[in-house]
Scaffold this motif. Structure first.
Motif, PDB file in Angstrom:
ATOM      1  N   LEU A 111      23.575   8.124   9.806  1.00  0.00           N
ATOM      2  CA  LEU A 111      22.780   8.221  11.010  1.00  0.00           C
ATOM      3  C   LEU A 111      23.271   7.270  12.112  1.00  0.00           C
ATOM      4  O   LEU A 111      22.993   7.480  13.034  1.00  0.00           O
ATOM      5  N   GLU A 112      24.848   6.591  11.745  1.00  0.00           N
ATOM      6  CA  GLU A 112      25.171   5.744  12.788  1.00  0.00           C
ATOM      7  C   GLU A 112      26.674   5.488  11.505  1.00  0.00           C
ATOM      8  O   GLU A 112      26.575   5.248   9.710  1.00  0.00           O
ATOM      9  N   GLY A 113      27.744   5.240  11.889  1.00  0.00           N
ATOM     10  CA  GLY A 113      29.318   5.078  11.268  1.00  0.00           C
ATOM     11  C   GLY A 113      29.217   6.368  10.603  1.00  0.00           C
ATOM     12  O   GLY A 113      28.988   7.485  10.734  1.00  0.00           O
ATOM     13  N   ARG A 114      30.193   6.009   9.533  1.00  0.00           N
ATOM     14  CA  ARG A 114      30.638   7.802   9.161  1.00  0.00           C
ATOM     15  C   ARG A 114      30.264   7.649   7.860  1.00  0.00           C
ATOM     16  O   ARG A 114      29.916   6.683   6.838  1.00  0.00           O
ATOM     17  N   PRO A 115      30.362   8.623   7.274  1.00  0.00           N
ATOM     18  CA  PRO A 115      29.616   9.233   5.952  1.00  0.00           C
ATOM     19  C   PRO A 115      30.253   8.441   4.871  1.00  0.00           C
ATOM     20  O   PRO A 115      30.652   7.827   3.732  1.00  0.00           O
ATOM     21  N   GLU A 116      31.946   8.167   4.716  1.00  0.00           N
ATOM     22  CA  GLU A 116      32.225   6.935   3.924  1.00  0.00           C
ATOM     23  C   GLU A 116      32.038   5.746   4.272  1.00  0.00           C
ATOM     24  O   GLU A 116      32.332   5.310   2.808  1.00  0.00           O
ATOM     25  N   SER A 117      31.086   4.805   4.860  1.00  0.00           N
ATOM     26  CA  SER A 117      30.432   4.445   4.799  1.00  0.00           C
ATOM     27  C   SER A 117      29.856   3.505   3.787  1.00  0.00           C
ATOM     28  O   SER A 117      29.601   3.286   3.268  1.00  0.00           O
ATOM     29  N   LEU A 118      28.693   5.581   3.589  1.00  0.00           N
ATOM     30  CA  LEU A 118      27.323   5.690   2.825  1.00  0.00           C
ATOM     31  C   LEU A 118      28.073   5.464   1.513  1.00  0.00           C
ATOM     32  O   LEU A 118      27.531   4.568   0.233  1.00  0.00           O
ATOM     33  N   TRP A 119      29.836   6.289   1.055  1.00  0.00           N
ATOM     34  CA  TRP A 119      29.933   6.373   0.048  1.00  0.00           C
ATOM     35  C   TRP A 119      30.503   5.225  -0.567  1.00  0.00           C
ATOM     36  O   TRP A 119      30.535   4.722  -2.012  1.00  0.00           O
ATOM     37  N   HIS A 120      31.038   4.190   0.355  1.00  0.00           N
ATOM     38  CA  HIS A 120      31.511   3.377   0.084  1.00  0.00           C
ATOM     39  C   HIS A 120      30.102   1.785  -0.668  1.00  0.00           C
ATOM     40  O   HIS A 120      30.610   0.486  -1.710  1.00  0.00           O
ATOM     41  N   SER A 121      29.568   2.263  -0.098  1.00  0.00           N
ATOM     42  CA  SER A 121      28.229   1.254   0.098  1.00  0.00           C
ATOM     43  C   SER A 121      27.548   1.608  -1.712  1.00  0.00           C
ATOM     44  O   SER A 121      26.833   1.117  -2.477  1.00  0.00           O
ATOM     45  N   LEU A 122      27.413   2.994  -1.550  1.00  0.00           N
ATOM     46  CA  LEU A 122      27.160   3.741  -2.582  1.00  0.00           C
ATOM     47  C   LEU A 122      27.955   3.226  -4.416  1.00  0.00           C
ATOM     48  O   LEU A 122      27.497   3.467  -5.160  1.00  0.00           O
TER      49      LEU A 122
END
Length: 259
Positions: free
Chosen positions: A147-158
């Protein structure tokens, strides 16, 4: 010092939020992970006889914080929330950021900043207890919507979750298991592990249960988003087997958005 194994109660809130209470039996301290609505949390406290001392907030979205004022008024529990959420979380007592430590009695959790679903999202990792409270970052067989930021950020969180031991219990913020399982099978229809997991999810639903918590062993084997490094998942989104994981993840997440 040996930390007692925590006592845990999970239950539904709203339509599909997961309420979680974690209690340290040695001290009686008890934390709610998020507060989607007051009534189910208060009911669980009445049923267990536990005394709520803490509310640990993963992110600022209304369906995770709406019940805080009433429950805090009834229990006096201390509210811990992400510093980046600012005033969007009501009645905060303690603001936390990456690397901070949170204590619930003798239980200790490390705070991870895990942006992707939203910029302020944090995860609570109880290392000694083998429990991670992932909020809307990682779900059973799925992950949060960006919902905020870029998908790559979520991948790096995962990616941080992939470093956890197999027996780590993962408590997520919603019961999206059946919908996630259907998508996972669309992305990898030949996986027997996924078909077995779908059967478990359907059995749980029929019995009024849900597959939360899951374990990192199960998620590594079946969660398509955590398998973004695998050629089968790259193929599912028409990418080269050598494509970077974050590219495969981005394509999978976009597909899931419209699934």
């Amino acid at each position: 010092m040996t930390v007692s194994r925590p006592e845990i109660r999970t239950f539904l809130c709203r339509s599909d939020n997961i309420g979680v209470l974690i209690r340290d039996p040695a001290t009686g301290a008890c934390a709610a992970i998020d507060l989607p609505e007051a009534a189910p949390v208060l009911k669980a406290l009445d049923e267990t006889g536990w005394t709520l001392t803490d509310i640990l907030v993963t992110h600022r979205h209304l369906d995770h914080v709406e019940g805080i004022p009433e429950v805090k008024r009834r229990t006096g529990a201390r509210v811990t929330a992400p510093r980046k959420a600012g005033p969007d979380v009501p009645e905060v007592d303690v603001s936390v950021a990456e690397g901070d430590l949170v204590r619930v009695g003798d239980l200790e959790a490390e705070v991870w900043e895990t942006p992707g679903h939203c910029l302020d999202h944090v995860t609570y990792w109880f290392a000694e207890a083998g429990i991670v409270c992932a909020g809307d970052t990682l779900f059973t067989l799925g992950c949060g919507r960006v919902l905020e930021g870029r998908p790559e950020s979520l991948w790096h969180s995962l990616e941080r979750f992939l470093l956890l031991p197999d027996d780590t219990q993962v408590f997520s913020g919603h019961d999206y298991v059946l919908a996630n399982a259907r998508f996972a099978l669309a992305a990898d229809p030949d996986s027997q592990s996924l078909r077995d997991r779908m059967a478990q999810a359907e059995e749980a639903k029929a019995a009024g249960r849900f597959l939360v918590p899951t374990t990192m062993k199960h998620e590594r084997a079946t969660n398509p988003f955590l398998r973004s490094t695998e050629p089968a998942l790259a193929k599912a989104v028409n990418l080269s087997p050598n494509s970077p994981a974050e590219v495969v993840f981005t394509a999978l997440r976009a597909w899931k958005n419209s699934f």
